[in-house]
Design an enzyme around this catalytic site. Structure first.
Site, PDB file in Angstrom:
ATOM      1  N   LYS A 107       5.986  -1.998   0.058  1.00  0.00           N
ATOM      2  CA  LYS A 107       6.478  -2.062  -1.313  1.00  0.00           C
ATOM      3  C   LYS A 107       8.002  -2.065  -1.384  1.00  0.00           C
ATOM      4  O   LYS A 107       8.574  -2.414  -2.416  1.00  0.00           O
ATOM      5  CB  LYS A 107       5.896  -0.915  -2.142  1.00  0.00           C
TER       6      LYS A 107
HETATM    7  C1  PLP Z   1       0.202  -0.479  -2.383  1.00  0.00           C
HETATM    8  C2  PLP Z   1      -0.392  -0.411  -1.012  1.00  0.00           C
HETATM    9  C3  PLP Z   1      -1.469  -1.237  -0.608  1.00  0.00           C
HETATM   10  C4  PLP Z   1      -2.179  -2.173  -1.559  1.00  0.00           C
HETATM   11  O1  PLP Z   1      -1.400  -3.287  -1.889  1.00  0.00           O
HETATM   12  P1  PLP Z   1      -1.794  -4.209  -3.156  1.00  0.00           P
HETATM   13  O2  PLP Z   1      -0.700  -5.182  -3.291  1.00  0.00           O
HETATM   14  O3  PLP Z   1      -1.895  -3.254  -4.324  1.00  0.00           O
HETATM   15  O4  PLP Z   1      -3.115  -4.827  -2.850  1.00  0.00           O
HETATM   16  C5  PLP Z   1      -1.905  -1.177   0.710  1.00  0.00           C
HETATM   17  N1  PLP Z   1      -1.330  -0.328   1.588  1.00  0.00           N
HETATM   18  C6  PLP Z   1      -0.305   0.495   1.254  1.00  0.00           C
HETATM   19  C7  PLP Z   1       0.264   1.404   2.258  1.00  0.00           C
HETATM   20  C8  PLP Z   1       0.215   0.473  -0.064  1.00  0.00           C
HETATM   21  O5  PLP Z   1       1.221   1.293  -0.383  1.00  0.00           O
END
Ligand code: PLP
Length: 435
Positions: A107
């Site tokens: 993210k």
């Molecule tokens: C947010 C997150 C996900 C999921 O990603 P999406 O884009 O919501 O499908 C998977 N793994 C981790 C570690 C995350 O922080």
């Protein structure tokens, strides 16, 4: 470039409007009005291009009409201050490591890009007020957004998190920063935090006075830049002579990450197919099986960033393929695993290969092991560093997990937060005191 709503019930907007608004007024998600294919020469040369050059080329196709090339390049290069390496775990199975950023999760890419793009637009607008970003978090989003926006001129961030419900490592990542980041510890659960934020956006008096915006993951400026590392992963595989019959497996929750991959595919990225790997939250898996989408309440798992019962980006996937279930099914396969299988996968992979998976990456790795066909090359997205989930991982492997320096640095900082009741009146009076 204009952006339209997936609900087709509100006017098309400019990039600047889509970034500041986040969600369309008809509650739909914004999509770019055209997704252009990159030329053959780009893919011929890609193995010899840098991550920054690849990403600038990709960014250009989306944002090139709206942001001059020099400014866009600066935003892209500032965002990508860390690598996204592809690492071989075992023959024909690779990990795309997306945890080398400041908060050790993928993210970081979207949050850093959105912060810089928002700053670009406000610095050129006529509104001289500060922008106040409100974000509710159960853990990972708050840390990525807080760090992505840290020290960004003209923007203050308020992170609302539920008291006692966020892991100590996650809490440090947004309560120790200070400067333009304020952590707000709400005496309630995550849903209370989200309700406070939503109520603030609906409060006319507050919005007349303050410039409030959200840094939600559905924002196009958080979502589209995730396409960068799919192209870069392909470049690394091609360079290693492994660029044919590539299958990409994405551990998915809200499905933003995989949707960025599908957009890359639409732009010509030579990937054979995708796998959407889920924990026990199996709404998308069931949709693939029977064509019926039935949202349900999320269930708690050890891969908790994927505990989503109604993935918001599903609307974008439907839109990309004209709601054609057959087409979606032919490009994307699904998988769903219990906590027991996720734990067994972490133990098995570590024991056989020495590679330590985090619980989210483990879901992706397992789906590849199960669904990869002979002759295919599989890459799974390792979305977070295992040290972020040391409480889960350490008992499984029976040894302690090394904490990277940039993570322990957070843990040594001084925690600071504003205590807040879950009543909107308290949050409202807090907001009345800011500018
Ligand atoms: C947010 C997150 C996900 C999921 O990603 P999406 O884009 O919501 O499908 C998977 N793994 C981790 C570690 C995350 O922080």
């Amino acid at each position: 470039m204009k952006y339209y709503s997936t609900n087709h019930n509100s006017p098309d907007v400019t990039l600047a409007e889509a970034v500041v608004k986040g969600l369309a007024p008809d509650r739909g998600l914004y999509m770019p009005e055209h997704i252009d294919r990159l030329p053959k020469e780009f893919f011929d040369d890609i193995a010899d291009m840098s991550f920054h050059d690849i990403s600038c080329r990709v960014a250009q196709t989306f944002f090139g009409e709206d942001i001059p090339a020099d400014d866009l390049r600066r935003i892209v290069c500032d965002t990508l201050s860390f690598p996204t390496p592809v690492v071989e775990v075992e023959p024909d199975i690779y990990s795309l490591e997306l945890f080398h950023g400041p908060t050790l999760a993928f993210k970081d890419v979207g949050a850093r890009f959105m912060a810089r793009m928002l700053q670009y637009f406000i610095s050129r607008g006529n509104d001289r007020r500060k922008v106040n970003v409100l974000v509710a978090t159960s853990g990972d989003t708050g840390s990525a957004v807080a760090n992505g926006f840290l020290d960004i001129e003209g923007i203050n961030v308020h992170v609302l998190y539920p008291k006692g419900k966020v892991s100590p490592v996650q809490e440090c990542q947004f309560t120790t920063l200070g400067r333009n980041i304020t952590a707000i510890e709400v005496d309630g659960v995550f849903d209370d935090c989200q309700r406070l934020v939503k109520s603030a956006f609906l409060d006319k008096e507050l919005n007349d006075r303050l410039l409030l915006t959200s840094a939600n993951s559905i924002n196009v400026a958080r979502f589209l830049p995730q396409a960068f590392y799919y192209f870069n992963a392909y470049a690394q595989l091609k360079k290693a002579g492994k660029g044919e019959n590539v299958v990409i497996c994405v551990p998915s929750g809200n499905f933003g990450n995989i949707t960025a991959g599908l957009i890359a595919h639409r732009m010509g990225l030579p990937v054979r197919r995708f796998i959407a790997a889920n924990n026990a939250n199996d709404v998308f898996f069931n949709y693939l099986q029977n064509g019926v989408y039935e949202p349900k309440p999320s269930v708690a798992t050890i891969a908790n960033a994927m505990d989503v019962g109604d993935p918001s980006n599903f609307a974008r996937i439907l839109d990309l393929y004209g709601h054609d279930h057959g087409m979606i099914k032919s490009l994307i396969s699904g998988a769903t695993y219990s906590d027991g299988l996720i734990s067994a996968t972490i133990a098995d992979c570590y024991g056989r290969t020495g590679y330590l998976l985090d619980p989210h990456g483990a879901v992706g790795y397992r789906a590849l092991k199960q669904l990869l066909l002979p002759g295919e090359v599989g890459v799974f997205l390792e979305t977070a560093h295992p040290a972020k989930f040391k409480d889960v991982v350490e008992p499984i492997i029976g040894t302690s997990v090394d904490i990277p320096d940039r993570l322990s640095a957070f843990m040594h900082g001084t925690k600071q937060s504003v205590p807040m009741s879950k009543d909107f009146s308290a949050f409202r009076s807090y907001l009345s005191g800011i500018s």
